[in-house]
Every structure is written in structure tokens, then in C-alpha cells.
Design a protein around this motif. Sequence first.
Motif, PDB file in Angstrom:
ATOM      1  N   GLU A   1       4.627   7.174   0.313  1.00  0.00           N
ATOM      2  CA  GLU A   1       5.081   6.490   1.576  1.00  0.00           C
ATOM      3  C   GLU A   1       4.608   4.875   1.435  1.00  0.00           C
ATOM      4  N   ILE A   2       5.374   4.018   1.729  1.00  0.00           N
ATOM      5  CA  ILE A   2       5.206   2.503   1.306  1.00  0.00           C
ATOM      6  C   ILE A   2       4.771   1.724   2.572  1.00  0.00           C
ATOM      7  N   ILE A   3       4.046   1.020   2.648  1.00  0.00           N
ATOM      8  CA  ILE A   3       3.587  -0.005   3.719  1.00  0.00           C
ATOM      9  C   ILE A   3       3.681  -1.210   2.779  1.00  0.00           C
ATOM     10  N   ASP A   4       4.873  -2.160   3.118  1.00  0.00           N
ATOM     11  CA  ASP A   4       4.820  -3.238   2.645  1.00  0.00           C
ATOM     12  C   ASP A   4       4.402  -4.647   3.408  1.00  0.00           C
ATOM     13  N   ASN A   5       4.307  -5.802   2.600  1.00  0.00           N
ATOM     14  CA  ASN A   5       3.909  -6.907   3.713  1.00  0.00           C
ATOM     15  C   ASN A   5       2.751  -7.053   4.032  1.00  0.00           C
ATOM     16  N   ILE A   6       1.527  -6.367   3.441  1.00  0.00           N
ATOM     17  CA  ILE A   6       0.361  -6.616   4.152  1.00  0.00           C
ATOM     18  C   ILE A   6      -0.534  -7.836   3.734  1.00  0.00           C
TER      19      ILE A   6
ATOM     20  N   LEU B   1       0.817  -0.949  -0.034  1.00  0.00           N
ATOM     21  CA  LEU B   1      -0.017  -0.150   0.053  1.00  0.00           C
ATOM     22  C   LEU B   1       0.812   1.225   0.136  1.00  0.00           C
ATOM     23  N   GLU B   2       0.630   2.132  -0.909  1.00  0.00           N
ATOM     24  CA  GLU B   2       1.133   3.547  -1.064  1.00  0.00           C
ATOM     25  C   GLU B   2       0.556   4.593  -0.824  1.00  0.00           C
ATOM     26  N   HIS B   3       0.773   5.478  -0.159  1.00  0.00           N
ATOM     27  CA  HIS B   3      -0.038   6.767   0.033  1.00  0.00           C
ATOM     28  C   HIS B   3       0.815   8.054   0.095  1.00  0.00           C
ATOM     29  N   ARG B   4       0.217   9.166  -0.034  1.00  0.00           N
ATOM     30  CA  ARG B   4       0.691  10.305  -0.119  1.00  0.00           C
ATOM     31  C   ARG B   4      -0.441  11.574   0.353  1.00  0.00           C
TER      32      ARG B   4
ATOM     33  N   ARG C   1      -2.938   3.964  -3.432  1.00  0.00           N
ATOM     34  CA  ARG C   1      -2.715   3.045  -4.301  1.00  0.00           C
ATOM     35  C   ARG C   1      -2.102   1.702  -3.934  1.00  0.00           C
ATOM     36  N   VAL C   2      -2.626   0.330  -4.360  1.00  0.00           N
ATOM     37  CA  VAL C   2      -2.091  -0.894  -4.080  1.00  0.00           C
ATOM     38  C   VAL C   2      -1.536  -1.368  -4.980  1.00  0.00           C
ATOM     39  N   ARG C   3      -0.716  -2.554  -4.767  1.00  0.00           N
ATOM     40  CA  ARG C   3      -0.335  -3.384  -5.768  1.00  0.00           C
ATOM     41  C   ARG C   3      -0.302  -4.919  -5.094  1.00  0.00           C
TER      42      ARG C   3
END
Length: 435
Positions: free
Chosen positions: A242-247, A222-225, A267-269
Motif C-alpha cells: 500500500e502506497i503513501i505518496d508525496n510525503i 512510503l509503502e507498507h503491507r 520501505r521508503v524511497r
Amino acid sequence: MDAQKNWCTKTWRGGHSWRSNTGEATEEALQRIISTLANKNDEIQNFIDTLNHTLKGVQENSSNILSELDEEFDSLYSILDEVKESMINSIKQEQARKSQELQSQISQCNNALENSEELLEFATRSLDIKEPEEFSKAARQIKDRVTMASAFRLSLKPKVSDNMTHLMVDFSQERQMLQTLKFLPVPKAPEIDPVECLVADNSVTVAWRMPEEDNKIDHFILEHRKTNFDGLPRVKDERCWEIIDNIKGTEYTLSGLKFDSKYMNFRVRACNKAVAGEYSDPVTLETKALNFNLDNSSSHLNLKVEDTCVEWDPTGGKGQESKIKGKENKGSGTPSPKRTSVGSRPPAVRGSRDRFTGESYTVLGQLSFYDANSKQLLYSFKTKFTQPLLPGFMVWCGGLSLSTGMQVPSAVRTLQKSENGMTGSASSLNNLVTQ
């Protein structure tokens, strides 16, 4: 002809129309055209910036992918080289073992043959002996030597064969597998569901789903700004993601945020074990909050107010300590606030602060205080007010700092709705007083 008939209506391609007399547009209509053209030019320029940014991304990403492909094949080549070297060593070791066994047998056979030939020659010579006693002696010697001869104890069967087929290889299956190498399927882009997203209590919960089931997905990113644009900002105005990994799940809550911008982009990938998929379409969520500062003009002379911080200043902002009337407090190097001299204040500059006297070291700026953990109102009372209420703070020989960009807690909004029939930050400020 009637003067009004000289006016005709002209329609511009953009949908605007104006009246003109003798073929000239009115100034108002022309201004609208200019404004529309300027907006369109800005939109096109923004799109060009986006295209250039995308083109640069394609070039950079292609270079990265090629580099990763080289690394993968180099790794594969390295593994094949290691396997080849291991198999070569196995073949050489088997060759050496069999060769050693055969060489040992050959050596033994040569020794046995040499001894046997010597004995055969001795036996042949013994036939020419005429003396019976000598002949008998020679015959006994030949018999004893034959009994002990290694030629008669020697195995005439090879200990090993020349067969090396057990070390043969068949890579037809592996070759077929290598021929089927192809690009790893990339996870599809998730879809953020704005309806399921929630902005409350200085937290944002983002929820998404996959367009189709994919059991190979390992985790999400998940990325947010923050942004002040309702939608995607221009490339030059973008903040870093800003990145939040391993969700592991399909939703995530960001808590303890400071909403110092109007919106947030998300946005999410999806990622499998080897590759990350495309980003979802960005979603913009509004982050309404109270942004405020402490009011320097409303503070007491002996308070130093800077943005969201306030400290007691015994010098009264004059750059030197004020004169102390009467005795100083014993055992303390800091004068009592009520004894601080205020007689020489510049009335033109800080006259509005002179309404504070004695120990009323107070500063105003519009706030409500709630328990941060329980989100409950700490104190309130009901009455009729003709003007908005401004909470005040007493600061004496210390200081305080405040956090701005805060939301009125949802529990408080619910309370206001049930008791006053009002909602929103403004109503909470206008009707609640806390200490």
C-alpha cells in the motif's frame, strides 16, 4: 572390545552430530538431518523465487526505462522541430518583407524611368522646332514636367539591405549542452531507523534518514503491507504494498490501523522532480494486538452472534418466531424480550445458554473499553479476583459490532504499570472491568 567402544561420533557438515553403531545413523539424528535439509531447501527455493522475481523486475523496469527514454528524446526532437519551424518562419517573413520593399522600389523606379525617358525624348524633339513661339511653348512644358517628374523626387537608396546575418544561429553552446546529456542522478535509498519507529495506540510512526544530504529531493514515498512473517515473506505469500505518496518530511504516522496480522513491512524511497530512487531496506515491525471474536456458545438463545457482530433475534434461532406467552406489546410489532418463548429450546445443543433468564440478553468474548479519543479508561474498580473477568453486553431489540485487532492504549498501559506494577494486554484484561 567394549560394546560402548563400537559407537563413534560422526559430524555432519551442517553442524549436527550423531552416534552410530556399525556405520548407521540413529533415527533421531536422521530426522534432524532431514529437517535441516528441508529447511535449507526451502530457504534456497525462497531465494530462487526472489532471484526470479528480481530478474523479471529487471526486464520489466529496463523496458519501461527504454520506453521513457524514447519519450524523452521524442519530446526533445519535437521541441527542436518546433524551434526550427519557428526560425524558418522568421527567415521567410524577413525575406518576404525585404522582397516586398525592394519590389516596390523597383516598380517606382521603373515608372520614374519610363516617364523620364518620355520627357527626354520630347525635349530632344523640341530642339528641332524652328518657330520661336512654338519653341518657347515646348520649353515651358518641358520645364513644368521636369519640375513635377517623379524621377527627381525618387530616393535612389535601397530601403532595405540584403544583409540577413541578424537571423543567423550559433548552436555551439546548445550542442555542447546536448553532448553532456547523461542519466539523471538517482536519489540514494533512505535508511529507516527502527529505534525511532513507534508502534502504539493502533498507529505506526515510521522514521527514516538519508545517508547523505540531497537538496534535490522533492518528496518521499512510503509503502507498507501486513504480514505474519518475521522478516520478508516468500514471494508467493507477499501481499500488495500500500502506497503513501508525496510525503515532505522524514517521518510519517499511519493511524487508525487494524492489527489483524503479526507484523508490518515498511520501505521508503526518495524522489526528485523526475525520478524515484531505490527502496530502502525493508523493516519489519511487530504489531501486537488483541484479536478476538464474540463467544456464540455463551450467548442467550435470542441473540444471533456472528464473529464480531451480535443482534437480538426474537425467533431464538429457530427460523420462525417463537410463540408469545401473554399479550404482545401494544403499538409494537416486536415482542418484548421477556415474553419470548424459551420453552422449546433444544437442551442438547444450547443447554449452556439456559442459564440466561428473563431480560439477561447477554453475550461474553474478552474485551476492554476505552474512550477512543482521549484513550482514557471509561470505568474500573479494584478488588481481588481469582479468575479473569469477562465483560458482558446487554442487547435488546438492536445489535452491536466490535472491532478486533486493537491495542491496549499506551495511556492504559502506563496506568497499569504505575498502579499494579504490571504491563501488557493480558494484565489489562485481567485487572480492568469496563462498562
